[in-house]
Scaffold this motif. Structure first.
Motif, PDB file in Angstrom:
ATOM      1  N   GLU A 428       0.779  -1.260   0.060  1.00 60.23           N
ATOM      2  CA  GLU A 428      -0.022  -0.133  -0.221  1.00 60.23           C
ATOM      3  C   GLU A 428       0.928   1.169  -0.016  1.00 60.23           C
ATOM      4  OE1 GLU A 428      -3.265   2.235   2.712  1.00 60.23           O
ATOM      5  OE2 GLU A 428      -2.591   0.257   3.339  1.00 60.23           O
ATOM      6  N   GLY A 429       0.536   2.152  -0.748  1.00 57.28           N
ATOM      7  CA  GLY A 429       1.382   3.207  -0.824  1.00 57.28           C
ATOM      8  C   GLY A 429       2.179   3.493  -2.183  1.00 57.28           C
ATOM      9  N   PRO A 446       6.553   3.144  -1.147  1.00 56.41           N
ATOM     10  CA  PRO A 446       6.542   3.812  -0.139  1.00 56.41           C
ATOM     11  C   PRO A 446       7.712   4.220   0.418  1.00 56.41           C
ATOM     12  CG  PRO A 446       5.028   1.900   0.275  1.00 56.41           C
ATOM     13  CD  PRO A 446       5.778   1.896  -0.986  1.00 56.41           C
ATOM     14  N   GLY A 447       7.765   5.521   1.074  1.00 55.14           N
ATOM     15  CA  GLY A 447       9.070   6.218   1.033  1.00 55.14           C
ATOM     16  C   GLY A 447       9.982   5.583   1.675  1.00 55.14           C
ATOM     17  N   HIS A 474      22.231  13.011  -8.085  1.00 52.47           N
ATOM     18  CA  HIS A 474      22.353  13.374  -6.675  1.00 52.47           C
ATOM     19  C   HIS A 474      21.804  12.330  -5.847  1.00 52.47           C
ATOM     20  CE1 HIS A 474      21.902  17.550  -8.468  1.00 52.47           C
ATOM     21  NE2 HIS A 474      23.187  17.422  -8.249  1.00 52.47           N
ATOM     22  N   GLY A 475      21.672  10.932  -6.249  1.00 48.88           N
ATOM     23  CA  GLY A 475      20.923   9.762  -5.481  1.00 48.88           C
ATOM     24  C   GLY A 475      19.569   9.943  -4.998  1.00 48.88           C
ATOM     25  N   ASP A 476      18.902  10.829  -5.792  1.00 52.00           N
ATOM     26  CA  ASP A 476      17.295  10.986  -5.601  1.00 52.00           C
ATOM     27  C   ASP A 476      16.911   9.566  -5.999  1.00 52.00           C
ATOM     28  OD1 ASP A 476      17.820  13.559  -4.636  1.00 52.00           O
ATOM     29  OD2 ASP A 476      17.647  14.445  -6.671  1.00 52.00           O
ATOM     30  N   TYR A 477      15.409   9.724  -5.804  1.00 59.87           N
ATOM     31  CA  TYR A 477      14.590   8.567  -6.169  1.00 59.87           C
ATOM     32  C   TYR A 477      14.951   7.395  -5.719  1.00 59.87           C
ATOM     33  CZ  TYR A 477      13.781  12.253  -9.698  1.00 59.87           C
ATOM     34  OH  TYR A 477      13.591  13.398 -10.477  1.00 59.87           O
ATOM     35  N   GLY A 478      15.374   7.272  -4.464  1.00 59.63           N
ATOM     36  CA  GLY A 478      15.692   6.203  -3.766  1.00 59.63           C
ATOM     37  C   GLY A 478      14.568   5.239  -3.373  1.00 59.63           C
ATOM     38  N   HIS A 479      13.328   5.827  -3.449  1.00 52.80           N
ATOM     39  CA  HIS A 479      12.256   4.800  -3.213  1.00 52.80           C
ATOM     40  C   HIS A 479      11.366   4.682  -4.492  1.00 52.80           C
ATOM     41  CE1 HIS A 479      10.628   8.653  -3.823  1.00 52.80           C
ATOM     42  NE2 HIS A 479       9.375   8.174  -3.883  1.00 52.80           N
TER      43      HIS A 479
END
Length: 511
Positions: A428-429, A446-447, A474-479
């Motif tokens: 969920e999420g 989910p984050g 920058h290492g974003d979108y880790g989730h």
């Protein structure tokens, strides 16, 4: 490795006696200025061997349950002492990378351990965590023994493989001398003419004399960047960006400047304009139609706005149209069609639409075409002429538009099926937006789910995943993860997706 192999022979020096050789300051092998700093750690040979074996396990050279070379065999092949190899295996066993079976040997563990996160590279500017993570993570996404949910590779059934194979065989029967000829850049005129005719549907204006045939779109983009940038320059990219773009920028010593998108309409040109006011941008690199990984497509008005900005600020634009023919609605208009100054370089590849195994791409370099052709010749001479002519004959024979319509319908159906399954089995999420074309699905978990860790743990399940941090400098979108919807529907694929969803649910925790 048998049980007795864990005891060091008395006549052999221990592994700590074999540190990596380092020249002393001022020696003939190394100048004094390059001497090892005081307090630097000396890497032992067994630690280096253990690290090499770990990398080979990650890359799939050795897979779960497979037996590793014996101590004596590895000692001979690496020219290391038996005790050094023993100590390397002991370290791998202690770290749970391998298991030792008495009187049998050393085997890759069925489940790999958690891999420690690399520290950010200091002073990396636009490339920090990405630099240390992208290599191993992208290699895991493409491992052949895994279900390829992480690879941007559709199933071979989407392509006219038999027809192309027959065409190549017929061509070689008629012209066997092709295998004995060199083929220099810019490439065979027949294929360049077919490319120019094909992209008329994109609203593009391509002159066959400006087209250079390349080793896929990746080389085309590299050549464009080399033609218009120098190390240290800043290149604007969309966010999220295809990690092949980011790795290319890193390799060329360029800085990536991510520019976010607006809604699902691709790069925000107003944000790009503001960035151009604040810093010097040497080039813009993006996909305007069916972006990888998001699947976004820029509206025509925004494509025109992009070209107007490029002309106003004199910024070259590298437009990747690799997925353009896979837009579900057939809307594949290129931004290059609005360009009258030659600043937009249009790149594409036939690997996603006709023949991945042939590795044939192309670029119309606009005002930079001559420089691009020169760089291609000095870099890799040219492409195999037999493949170029076979593709030219295929394109000239007709039926491409009809086949693309079938391919788009089939890919859209698989994307929808994957989306339904992700919604059903992931925690969920989880959220996603359907792409405008292609066969990739950008999924936000989910984050609390670290998708780099998810990828590492999914390997033991036989599943490949592309974690989100690959798509950001920058290492974003880790989730986030990028899912390949081009995987054929099969019991193995369905089971793999179910287990991946269960693993993501475990990492998300109770809701």
């Amino acid at each position: 490795m048998n049980a007795s192999a864990r005891q060091k022979p008395a006549a052999v020096a221990g592994p700590e006696a074999e540190p990596v050789a380092e020249p002393t300051a001022g020696s003939a092998d190394q100048p004094a200025a390059a001497a090892r700093p005081v307090g630097a750690v000396r890497t032992t040979l067994y630690a280096r061997l253990a690290a090499e074996l770990k990398q080979q396990i990650l890359e799939g050279v050795f897979v779960a349950g497979q037996k590793l070379p014996s101590v004596r065999a590895l000692s001979r092949s690496k020219q290391l002492s038996i005790s050094t190899v023993q100590e390397a295996y002991r370290q791998l066993e202690d770290e749970q990378w391998v298991v030792v079976r008495s009187q049998s040997g050393c085997y890759v563990a069925p489940r790999l351990p958690e891999i420690a996160r690399p520290e950010p590279v200091p002073g990396g500017g636009a490339v920090t965590r990405y630099l240390a993570s992208s290599g191993p993570a992208s290699a895991l996404a493409y491992r052949e023994d895994l279900i390829p949910f992480g690879a941007a590779i559709p199933d071979a059934s989407f392509f006219p493989c038999e027809r192309l194979a027959t065409g190549i065989a017929n061509l070689l029967r008629r012209k066997p001398a092709l295998v004995g000829n060199y083929n220099f850049a810019p490439g065979s005129l027949e294929l360049r003419q077919q490319v120019a005719r094909r992209v008329v549907e994109w609203g593009a204006s391509v002159d066959p004399r400006r087209v250079v045939i390349t080793n896929g779109a990746v080389e085309a983009i590299q050549l464009c960047l080399r033609a218009v940038t120098k190390p240290g320059d800043t290149v604007a990219v969309e966010a999220p960006a295809y990690y092949g773009f980011l790795q290319t920028l890193q390799m060329l010593g360029l800085r990536a400047l991510p520019v976010v998108g607006a809604n699902r309409d691709g790069m925000d040109v107003d944000a790009l304009a503001r960035a151009a006011e604040g810093s010097k941008i040497a080039a813009v690199l993006l996909s305007t139609t069916v972006s990888n990984p998001s699947g976004a497509t820029m509206p025509l008005a925004r494509k025109r706005q992009l070209v107007e900005l490029a002309n106003r600020c004199r910024i070259p634009v590298i437009e990747d149209a690799t997925f353009a023919d896979l837009h579900f609605a057939g809307d594949c208009h290129a931004a290059q069609g609005f360009d009258e100054s030659g600043l937009v370089m249009l790149c594409a590849s036939l690997t996603k639409t006709i023949a991945p195994g042939m590795r044939v791409g192309w670029v119309d370099g606009g005002r930079f075409s001559e420089q691009i052709a020169f760089l291609k010749r000095v870099s890799s001479v040219g492409q195999p002429q037999v493949l170029e002519l076979a593709l030219a004959e295929y394109l000239a024979s007709g039926g491409m538009a009809r086949r693309l319509r079938r391919t788009r319908r089939a890919m859209q159906a698989q994307v929808c099926r994957m989306a339904e399954n992700v919604a059903r089995v992931f925690p969920e999420g989880t959220s996603f937006a359907l792409p405008s074309g292609g066969f990739l699905l950008w999924v936000e978990l989910p984050g609390e789910v670290d998708t780099l860790a998810l990828q590492e743990r999914a390997v033991s399940l036989g599943v490949g995943v592309a974690p989100g941090i690959l798509f950001s400098p920058h290492g974003d979108y880790g989730h986030c993860i990028r899912m390949n919807c081009g995987v054929p529907d099969s019991p193995r694929a369905r089971e793999g997706l179910l287990r991946l969803g269960e693993l993501a649910g475990q990492m998300a925790g109770p809701r």
